[in-house]
Write a protein that holds these residues in place. Structure first.
Motif, short mmCIF file in Angstrom:
data_model
loop_
_atom_site.label_atom_id
_atom_site.label_comp_id
_atom_site.label_asym_id
_atom_site.label_seq_id
_atom_site.Cartn_x
_atom_site.Cartn_y
_atom_site.Cartn_z
N LEU A 194 0.54 -1.27 0.38
CA LEU A 194 -0.15 0.34 -0.21
C LEU A 194 0.58 1.39 0.15
N VAL A 195 1.78 1.02 0.94
CA VAL A 195 2.99 2.57 0.49
C VAL A 195 3.40 2.58 -0.24
N GLN A 196 3.97 1.48 -1.17
CA GLN A 196 4.91 1.75 -2.56
C GLN A 196 3.33 2.42 -3.38
N LEU A 197 2.12 1.80 -3.68
CA LEU A 197 0.89 2.02 -4.36
C LEU A 197 0.80 3.62 -4.18
N ASP A 198 1.11 3.72 -2.81
CA ASP A 198 0.37 5.16 -2.61
C ASP A 198 1.51 6.58 -3.06
N GLN A 199 2.69 5.63 -2.83
CA GLN A 199 3.81 6.69 -3.58
C GLN A 199 4.11 7.01 -5.12
N ARG A 200 3.70 5.92 -5.84
CA ARG A 200 3.72 5.27 -7.08
C ARG A 200 2.13 6.68 -7.74
N HIS A 201 1.32 6.64 -6.63
CA HIS A 201 0.49 7.51 -7.01
C HIS A 201 0.49 8.84 -7.11
N ASP A 202 1.50 8.58 -6.05
CA ASP A 202 1.82 10.69 -5.53
C ASP A 202 3.28 11.16 -6.46
N THR A 203 3.53 10.09 -7.93
CA THR A 203 4.57 10.74 -8.59
C THR A 203 4.14 10.98 -9.81
N LEU A 204 3.37 10.10 -10.22
CA LEU A 204 1.78 9.98 -10.86
C LEU A 204 1.16 11.28 -11.25
N THR A 205 0.37 11.60 -9.94
CA THR A 205 0.58 12.98 -9.79
C THR A 205 0.76 14.18 -10.24
N GLN A 206 2.23 14.38 -9.90
CA GLN A 206 3.46 15.21 -10.03
C GLN A 206 3.51 15.19 -11.00
N ARG A 207 3.37 14.64 -11.78
CA ARG A 207 4.08 14.57 -13.51
C ARG A 207 2.43 14.49 -14.46
N GLY A 208 1.65 15.32 -13.31
CA GLY A 208 0.02 15.18 -14.06
C GLY A 208 -0.23 14.10 -15.19
N PHE A 209 -0.37 12.90 -14.56
CA PHE A 209 -1.39 12.22 -14.66
C PHE A 209 -2.45 12.15 -14.88
N GLY A 210 -3.23 11.97 -16.08
CA GLY A 210 -4.73 13.11 -15.34
C GLY A 210 -4.42 14.01 -16.23
N ARG A 211 -4.47 15.19 -15.63
CA ARG A 211 -4.96 15.94 -16.94
C ARG A 211 -3.18 17.02 -18.02
#
Length: 274
Positions: A194-211
């Motif tokens: 779960l920690v690893q998935l949360d880190q992946r999500h934060d990384t993708l969000t910072q890179r503009g994933f979905g925007r």
């Protein structure tokens, strides 16, 4: 990476959904039986699926279901007007119960077979590419691909944890020892995952994933016009078959009719398996 079998992951996903639709949309055991046979043929012919692994998965998951529905429906089917084939005290094997058990088990076995076939032939990247190709929301594609990535990750982490326990003197070859160690291992595994998935999500969000515009495919897939036509044709055919069955245009024999071919006649009309 281009797959040798040539099927685009979006095509595989559409075929999976079409199989599930006809299995649950048409009230005849012939349909899940046909889907089960098609899945078995694909497992035999596919170079990406281990036939032994697929058979073991279907047997382990569908076998207990067969026993359960056979005992519950076959021996303790409710009702007075039933066709009793065998009885011993309060338990009785009825033809009506067997029809329900047959329909339920075939549906469950067909669902397990096609899902196992898709799961063993795909990985998280292929699932993500399939969903983005079908224009599904990126958030759904990410969640589904992340869930697919958890399976090999948990398997590898469990093997590493058992290896570390073995190095400390535990005899992990014994089943009872593994069962004793499993609760402690799973707690740490799920926390780290779960920690690893949360880190992946934060990384993708910072890179503009979905925007940003839709991402490029993660793998190189061949998606010719024939495959696009196959996807549309499979979807239209499955919806048309279900609609024809619901409206009464397509009439297929039910489980009770199949038992009638064996000389077992039902006393009631409840043996359709619905």
């Amino acid at each position: 990476m281009l797959r040798p079998n040539g099927l685009h992951p979006a095509t595989e996903l559409v075929l999976l959904l079409c199989g599930l639709l006809v299995v649950f949309g048409i009230p005849s055991p012939l349909v899940p039986a046909a889907v089960l046979l098609c899945a078995a043929a694909c497992a035999v012919l596919s170079s990406a699926v281990s036939l032994r692994r697929w058979l073991l998965t279907v047997a382990v998951l569908a076998g207990p279901m067969l026993i359960m529905v056979g005992l519950i429906q076959g021996l303790f089917y409710p009702g007075q007007e039933v066709t009793v084939l065998w009885s011993a005290g309060p338990a009785a094997v009825t033809a009506e119960g067997l029809t329900v058990a047959l329909q339920l088990w075939l549906r469950v076995a067909a669902v397990i077979a096609v899902c196992a076939l898709f799961g063993f032939s795909s990985d998280s990247a292929r699932v993500f590419d399939a969903m983005t190709r079908l224009r599904l929301p990126l958030s759904i594609a990410y969640v589904c691909s992340a869930a697919m990535s958890l399976i090999p990750l948990l398997r590898h982490r469990t093997a590493d944890a058992l290896a570390s326990r073995s190095a400390r003197g535990w005899d992990v070859t014994r089943l009872c020892v593994r069962l004793r160690l499993l609760p402690g291992i799973l707690g740490g595994l799920f926390t780290s995952v779960l920690v690893q998935l949360d880190q992946r999500h934060d990384t993708l969000t910072q890179r503009g994933f979905g925007r940003c515009p839709r991402p490029a495919p993660l793998q190189d897939h061949h998606d010719a016009g024939a495959q696009q036509l196959l996807r549309w044709a499979a979807a239209a055919l499955s919806v048309g078959l279900v609609a024809a069955s619901v409206t009464g245009v397509l009439v297929l024999p039910g489980a009770g009719d199949l038992l009638g071919l064996l000389g077992i006649e039902l006393r009631t009309g409840g043996g359709s398996g619905e």
